[in-house]
Design a protein around this motif. Sequence first.
Motif, PDB file in Angstrom:
ATOM      1  N   VAL A  58      90.481 -24.208 -43.514  1.00  0.00           N
ATOM      2  CA  VAL A  58      89.464 -24.342 -42.481  1.00  0.00           C
ATOM      3  C   VAL A  58      88.852 -22.971 -42.213  1.00  0.00           C
ATOM      4  CG1 VAL A  58      88.961 -25.003 -40.101  1.00  0.00           C
ATOM      5  CG2 VAL A  58      90.664 -26.281 -41.424  1.00  0.00           C
ATOM      6  N   THR A  59      87.513 -22.906 -42.300  1.00  0.00           N
ATOM      7  CA  THR A  59      86.799 -21.662 -42.056  1.00  0.00           C
ATOM      8  C   THR A  59      85.834 -21.845 -40.892  1.00  0.00           C
ATOM      9  OG1 THR A  59      86.898 -21.047 -44.395  1.00  0.00           O
ATOM     10  CG2 THR A  59      85.248 -19.932 -43.033  1.00  0.00           C
ATOM     11  N   PHE A  60      85.958 -20.985 -39.878  1.00  0.00           N
ATOM     12  CA  PHE A  60      84.996 -20.934 -38.779  1.00  0.00           C
ATOM     13  C   PHE A  60      84.059 -19.772 -39.066  1.00  0.00           C
ATOM     14  CE2 PHE A  60      88.679 -23.073 -37.002  1.00  0.00           C
ATOM     15  CZ  PHE A  60      88.105 -24.141 -36.315  1.00  0.00           C
ATOM     16  N   THR A  61      82.785 -20.063 -39.273  1.00  0.00           N
ATOM     17  CA  THR A  61      81.832 -19.027 -39.671  1.00  0.00           C
ATOM     18  C   THR A  61      81.468 -18.130 -38.490  1.00  0.00           C
ATOM     19  OG1 THR A  61      79.877 -20.356 -39.198  1.00  0.00           O
ATOM     20  CG2 THR A  61      80.884 -20.636 -41.372  1.00  0.00           C
ATOM     21  N   ASN A  62      80.681 -17.118 -38.786  1.00  0.00           N
ATOM     22  CA  ASN A  62      80.306 -16.137 -37.762  1.00  0.00           C
ATOM     23  C   ASN A  62      79.319 -16.673 -36.730  1.00  0.00           C
ATOM     24  OD1 ASN A  62      81.985 -14.160 -38.801  1.00  0.00           O
ATOM     25  ND2 ASN A  62      80.402 -13.324 -40.159  1.00  0.00           N
ATOM     26  N   THR A  63      78.837 -17.881 -36.907  1.00  0.00           N
ATOM     27  CA  THR A  63      77.957 -18.483 -35.895  1.00  0.00           C
ATOM     28  C   THR A  63      78.768 -19.117 -34.759  1.00  0.00           C
ATOM     29  OG1 THR A  63      77.897 -20.617 -37.053  1.00  0.00           O
ATOM     30  CG2 THR A  63      76.197 -18.996 -37.628  1.00  0.00           C
ATOM     31  N   VAL A  64      80.077 -19.229 -34.935  1.00  0.00           N
ATOM     32  CA  VAL A  64      80.937 -19.934 -33.977  1.00  0.00           C
ATOM     33  C   VAL A  64      81.524 -18.943 -32.964  1.00  0.00           C
ATOM     34  CG1 VAL A  64      82.979 -21.398 -33.696  1.00  0.00           C
ATOM     35  CG2 VAL A  64      81.529 -21.639 -35.738  1.00  0.00           C
ATOM     36  N   GLU A  65      81.391 -19.285 -31.672  1.00  0.00           N
ATOM     37  CA  GLU A  65      81.997 -18.469 -30.623  1.00  0.00           C
ATOM     38  C   GLU A  65      83.197 -19.146 -29.972  1.00  0.00           C
ATOM     39  OE1 GLU A  65      79.083 -17.304 -27.777  1.00  0.00           O
ATOM     40  OE2 GLU A  65      77.914 -16.101 -29.198  1.00  0.00           O
ATOM     41  N   HIS A  66      83.269 -20.471 -30.091  1.00  0.00           N
ATOM     42  CA  HIS A  66      84.337 -21.217 -29.437  1.00  0.00           C
ATOM     43  C   HIS A  66      84.900 -22.287 -30.374  1.00  0.00           C
ATOM     44  CE1 HIS A  66      86.617 -23.444 -26.494  1.00  0.00           C
ATOM     45  NE2 HIS A  66      85.878 -24.521 -26.687  1.00  0.00           N
ATOM     46  N   ILE A  67      86.228 -22.356 -30.453  1.00  0.00           N
ATOM     47  CA  ILE A  67      86.899 -23.409 -31.217  1.00  0.00           C
ATOM     48  C   ILE A  67      87.384 -24.469 -30.235  1.00  0.00           C
ATOM     49  CG2 ILE A  67      88.819 -23.976 -32.752  1.00  0.00           C
ATOM     50  CD1 ILE A  67      88.682 -21.111 -33.799  1.00  0.00           C
ATOM     51  N   PRO A  68      86.903 -25.715 -30.360  1.00  0.00           N
ATOM     52  CA  PRO A  68      87.205 -26.738 -29.354  1.00  0.00           C
ATOM     53  C   PRO A  68      88.685 -27.079 -29.242  1.00  0.00           C
ATOM     54  CG  PRO A  68      85.389 -27.406 -30.762  1.00  0.00           C
ATOM     55  CD  PRO A  68      86.010 -26.217 -31.407  1.00  0.00           C
ATOM     56  N   SER A  69      89.061 -27.520 -28.059  1.00  0.00           N
ATOM     57  CA  SER A  69      90.413 -28.033 -27.837  1.00  0.00           C
ATOM     58  C   SER A  69      90.637 -29.293 -28.664  1.00  0.00           C
ATOM     59  CB  SER A  69      90.615 -28.359 -26.350  1.00  0.00           C
ATOM     60  OG  SER A  69      90.504 -27.204 -25.556  1.00  0.00           O
ATOM     61  N   TYR A  70      91.843 -29.470 -29.129  1.00  0.00           N
ATOM     62  CA  TYR A  70      92.284 -30.684 -29.827  1.00  0.00           C
ATOM     63  C   TYR A  70      91.510 -30.974 -31.112  1.00  0.00           C
ATOM     64  CZ  TYR A  70      94.393 -31.431 -25.241  1.00  0.00           C
ATOM     65  OH  TYR A  70      95.105 -31.276 -24.078  1.00  0.00           O
ATOM     66  N   MET A  71      90.895 -29.956 -31.675  1.00  0.00           N
ATOM     67  CA  MET A  71      90.072 -30.192 -32.850  1.00  0.00           C
ATOM     68  C   MET A  71      90.877 -30.788 -34.003  1.00  0.00           C
ATOM     69  SD  MET A  71      87.421 -27.603 -34.684  1.00  0.00           S
ATOM     70  CE  MET A  71      86.194 -28.236 -35.817  1.00  0.00           C
ATOM     71  N   PHE A  72      92.091 -30.329 -34.173  1.00  0.00           N
ATOM     72  CA  PHE A  72      92.940 -30.843 -35.249  1.00  0.00           C
ATOM     73  C   PHE A  72      94.193 -31.504 -34.689  1.00  0.00           C
ATOM     74  CE2 PHE A  72      90.294 -27.624 -37.175  1.00  0.00           C
ATOM     75  CZ  PHE A  72      89.853 -28.260 -38.312  1.00  0.00           C
ATOM     76  N   ASN A  78      82.979 -13.613 -34.626  1.00  0.00           N
ATOM     77  CA  ASN A  78      82.326 -13.852 -33.344  1.00  0.00           C
ATOM     78  C   ASN A  78      83.043 -14.852 -32.445  1.00  0.00           C
ATOM     79  OD1 ASN A  78      80.194 -12.026 -33.755  1.00  0.00           O
ATOM     80  ND2 ASN A  78      79.019 -13.543 -34.916  1.00  0.00           N
ATOM     81  N   VAL A  79      84.154 -15.417 -32.930  1.00  0.00           N
ATOM     82  CA  VAL A  79      84.910 -16.353 -32.116  1.00  0.00           C
ATOM     83  C   VAL A  79      85.513 -15.609 -30.919  1.00  0.00           C
ATOM     84  CG1 VAL A  79      86.913 -17.886 -32.025  1.00  0.00           C
ATOM     85  CG2 VAL A  79      85.410 -17.931 -34.015  1.00  0.00           C
ATOM     86  N   LYS A  80      85.238 -16.151 -29.693  1.00  0.00           N
ATOM     87  CA  LYS A  80      85.715 -15.511 -28.459  1.00  0.00           C
ATOM     88  C   LYS A  80      86.814 -16.307 -27.770  1.00  0.00           C
ATOM     89  CE  LYS A  80      81.177 -13.395 -27.670  1.00  0.00           C
ATOM     90  NZ  LYS A  80      79.991 -13.326 -26.776  1.00  0.00           N
ATOM     91  N   SER A  81      86.880 -17.606 -28.021  1.00  0.00           N
ATOM     92  CA  SER A  81      87.881 -18.424 -27.347  1.00  0.00           C
ATOM     93  C   SER A  81      88.348 -19.549 -28.250  1.00  0.00           C
ATOM     94  CB  SER A  81      87.325 -19.002 -26.034  1.00  0.00           C
ATOM     95  OG  SER A  81      86.216 -19.842 -26.295  1.00  0.00           O
ATOM     96  N   ILE A  82      89.594 -19.926 -28.050  1.00  0.00           N
ATOM     97  CA  ILE A  82      90.204 -21.011 -28.815  1.00  0.00           C
ATOM     98  C   ILE A  82      90.818 -22.028 -27.854  1.00  0.00           C
ATOM     99  CG2 ILE A  82      91.954 -21.657 -30.525  1.00  0.00           C
ATOM    100  CD1 ILE A  82      91.690 -18.849 -31.695  1.00  0.00           C
ATOM    101  N   GLY A  83      90.340 -23.238 -27.889  1.00  0.00           N
ATOM    102  CA  GLY A  83      90.941 -24.299 -27.089  1.00  0.00           C
ATOM    103  C   GLY A  83      90.673 -24.200 -25.612  1.00  0.00           C
ATOM    104  N   LEU A  84      89.673 -23.474 -25.185  1.00  0.00           N
ATOM    105  CA  LEU A  84      89.353 -23.361 -23.785  1.00  0.00           C
ATOM    106  C   LEU A  84      87.918 -23.801 -23.571  1.00  0.00           C
ATOM    107  CD1 LEU A  84      90.869 -19.844 -23.025  1.00  0.00           C
ATOM    108  CD2 LEU A  84      91.885 -22.058 -22.440  1.00  0.00           C
ATOM    109  N   SER A  85      87.637 -24.417 -22.437  1.00  0.00           N
ATOM    110  CA  SER A  85      86.271 -24.861 -22.149  1.00  0.00           C
ATOM    111  C   SER A  85      85.452 -23.709 -21.609  1.00  0.00           C
ATOM    112  CB  SER A  85      86.285 -26.010 -21.151  1.00  0.00           C
ATOM    113  OG  SER A  85      86.911 -25.624 -19.950  1.00  0.00           O
TER     114      SER A  85
END
Length: 326
Positions: A287-301, A319-326
């Motif tokens: 799984v790759t989160f590209t540089n356009t992504v700032e937030h990884i959603p909760s419960y994604m997997f 550029n990801v700033k948060s993981i699993g947080l709204s």
Amino acid sequence: GAFQDCSGLTEITIPATIESIAANAFNGCTGLTSIHYAANAQIGSGSNSVFRNAGSISGCNLTVTASALVIPANLFDNSNITNVTVENGVTSVAAGAFAHCDFLKTVSFSTTVQSIATNAFEDCTQLQSITVADGNEYFQSHDGILYNTADGSLHTVPQLLSGEITIPRFVNEIPESAFRERTGITSVTFQQPASGTLSIGDYAFYGCTKLEELEFPAATSSIGGHAFSGCTELSELNIPGGLQNIGAAAFANCTSLAEITYSSSNLQSFDYDTFYEAGSSAKGITVTFTNTVEHIPSYMFYNVDGSAVNVTSLIIGSNVKSIGLS
């Protein structure tokens, strides 16, 4: 049933002078290999068609000529015709005209047809392709699929559609179950919509078991629940940057999935079980989160039953700033 069960009859020409035909007139004429229909006629009422069980299953060609103007409701319902040619001059195809034609494979329309009932080809389980001549103002065909020109909507997707298909730029919506269990499709490319965004409905490509390649445009805004569930040959998935909503189990049971590239920067809703059993037959999913992504959603997997998605490699963009947080 004037000619009912005349199994030795091989060819029929119904002239323009015919004004009415009783139901079941040619019922059971199983030797027919050619039908020329030119009548602008009224047909008998009732559930049975004029040509019920008529036609040789090894091949029966139907030609509807100009003088017919309209193909009446249920005229060829339950017949054994295999190929249909609708010539210039015919303007309308009524409800159920070719419904339940179990051996129908191809249909060709001319430039003059203006109206085709939505259920004209209902339950034609062997239908492979519908074509429309260039220049028709009301309908067009691409890769064997019939589209309404006025609003760019899908009209009929043949059950045995196969190979690579491209969804044209004028399409903004794939309706619920539109391509469901079209098991011959191997590749789907969505062109960037000419205007607006693309929405893919629930179960739109559910059970397309030979689908190997899938390409979304950047303007994809929504992927419905179970939209690609059961696409067991799909190995790579690119989630586009404009995606806002992904429904429940959208990619569940995509057992060959080995690579997911996620680029959405504006995802607003993401249901559980989106990737349930995904990659289960692969060695693992990268799984790759590209540089356009700032937030990884909760419960994604996350799966509701507590099982884990088979993610073995994770690459997170800078550029990801948060993981699993709204």
